[in-house]
Design a protein around this motif. Structure first.
Motif, PDB file in Angstrom:
ATOM      1  N   CYS A  21      -3.938 -10.381  -6.423  1.00 26.01           N
ATOM      2  CA  CYS A  21      -4.334  -8.966  -6.412  1.00 26.01           C
ATOM      3  C   CYS A  21      -5.543  -8.814  -7.334  1.00 26.01           C
ATOM      4  O   CYS A  21      -5.423  -8.896  -8.552  1.00 26.01           O
ATOM      5  N   VAL A  46      -6.744  -2.687  -7.611  1.00 24.95           N
ATOM      6  CA  VAL A  46      -5.913  -1.695  -6.938  1.00 24.95           C
ATOM      7  C   VAL A  46      -6.820  -0.517  -6.610  1.00 24.95           C
ATOM      8  O   VAL A  46      -7.397   0.099  -7.503  1.00 24.95           O
ATOM      9  N   THR A 102       0.854  -1.182   0.000  1.00 25.95           N
ATOM     10  CA  THR A 102       0.000   0.000   0.000  1.00 25.95           C
ATOM     11  C   THR A 102       0.890   1.233   0.000  1.00 25.95           C
ATOM     12  O   THR A 102       1.639   1.474   0.947  1.00 25.95           O
ATOM     13  N   GLN A 111      -3.725   0.978  -2.891  1.00 27.96           N
ATOM     14  CA  GLN A 111      -3.689  -0.279  -2.144  1.00 27.96           C
ATOM     15  C   GLN A 111      -4.040  -1.476  -3.014  1.00 27.96           C
ATOM     16  O   GLN A 111      -5.086  -1.496  -3.655  1.00 27.96           O
ATOM     17  N   PRO A 112      -3.193  -2.518  -2.975  1.00 28.55           N
ATOM     18  CA  PRO A 112      -3.581  -3.753  -3.657  1.00 28.55           C
ATOM     19  C   PRO A 112      -4.668  -4.447  -2.834  1.00 28.55           C
ATOM     20  O   PRO A 112      -4.505  -4.653  -1.629  1.00 28.55           O
ATOM     21  N   VAL A 142       1.975  -0.802  -8.400  1.00 28.50           N
ATOM     22  CA  VAL A 142       1.415  -1.602  -7.307  1.00 28.50           C
ATOM     23  C   VAL A 142       0.840  -2.902  -7.861  1.00 28.50           C
ATOM     24  O   VAL A 142       1.090  -3.982  -7.340  1.00 28.50           O
ATOM     25  N   ARG A 143       0.092  -2.803  -8.944  1.00 25.90           N
ATOM     26  CA  ARG A 143      -0.480  -4.022  -9.546  1.00 25.90           C
ATOM     27  C   ARG A 143       0.626  -4.972 -10.007  1.00 25.90           C
ATOM     28  O   ARG A 143       0.589  -6.163  -9.728  1.00 25.90           O
ATOM     29  N   SER A 167      -0.304   3.234  -9.556  1.00 25.69           N
ATOM     30  CA  SER A 167      -1.275   2.133  -9.564  1.00 25.69           C
ATOM     31  C   SER A 167      -0.768   0.961 -10.389  1.00 25.69           C
ATOM     32  O   SER A 167      -0.898  -0.206  -9.987  1.00 25.69           O
ATOM     33  N   ARG A 223      -6.014  -7.709  -2.164  1.00 25.03           N
ATOM     34  CA  ARG A 223      -5.624  -9.109  -2.361  1.00 25.03           C
ATOM     35  C   ARG A 223      -6.725 -10.045  -1.891  1.00 25.03           C
ATOM     36  O   ARG A 223      -7.377  -9.801  -0.877  1.00 25.03           O
ATOM     37  N   ALA A 236       2.264  -6.593  -6.999  1.00 27.07           N
ATOM     38  CA  ALA A 236       1.382  -7.390  -6.140  1.00 27.07           C
ATOM     39  C   ALA A 236       0.768  -8.582  -6.858  1.00 27.07           C
ATOM     40  O   ALA A 236       0.386  -9.550  -6.213  1.00 27.07           O
ATOM     41  N   GLU A 237       0.642  -8.525  -8.177  1.00 27.23           N
ATOM     42  CA  GLU A 237       0.028  -9.645  -8.896  1.00 27.23           C
ATOM     43  C   GLU A 237       0.832 -10.911  -8.689  1.00 27.23           C
ATOM     44  O   GLU A 237       2.049 -10.893  -8.630  1.00 27.23           O
TER      45      GLU A 237
END
Length: 150
Positions: free
Chosen positions: A80, A83, A36, A103-104, A70-71, A67, A106, A74-75
């Motif tokens: 995820c 986002v 995040t 923020q992801p 983050v994706r 964004s 999840r 996190a993927e």
């Protein structure tokens, strides 16, 4: 606290992820999970309506880039699903330093918090109060920093 983190007077796990002419990107120090990120203007501003034209022009493209980072980071890690990007600027019911939470969302977090998603997920995470592992925060920030540098 937001100003102290940006100024370097408050410890910041993961360090600054990105700094532009008008904005800074850093990892959230609260219980919103690893990955995040916060996107904050360098100047103390309490609302979008207070942004300068230059800050406003940089905001949209920067939120898109963060964004995507983050994706990408996190993927594949606990699924995820989405986002979230939301604006927060209250502290103790007083307008505070404007910041966007990126923020992801999840699958593991949603499942752990009874299927809550969106604002309900964030509220559940705050109630639980679980702080992210500092080593995982550092690793995430290194990956995000590399993606945002390109």
């Amino acid at each position: 606290m937001a100003c102290g983190l940006a100024a370097g007077t408050v410890p910041l796990p993961g360090g600054t992820v990105l700094r532009t002419a008008h904005w800074t990107v850093e990892h959230c120090v609260g219980p919103l999970g690893v990955g995040t990120l916060l996107v904050k203007p360098l100047r103390h501003v309490t609302g979008v309506d207070g942004l300068s034209p230059d800050e406003a022009a940089e905001m949209g493209p920067l939120l898109t880039r963060v964004s995507a980072a983050v994706r990408a980071c996190a993927e594949g890690v606990d699924g995820c699903e989405q986002v979230y990007v939301c604006l927060w600027s209250h502290a103790g019911r007083e307008p505070g330093h404007l910041h966007f939470v990126v923020q992801p969302a999840r699958t593991s977090d949603i499942d752990r918090h009874g299927g809550a998603y969106g604002p309900a997920l964030q509220a559940a995470m705050f109630r639980a109060g679980e702080q992210p592992d500092p080593a995982a925060v550092e690793a995430f920030c290194r990956r995000a920093r590399a993606l945002l540098r390109d």
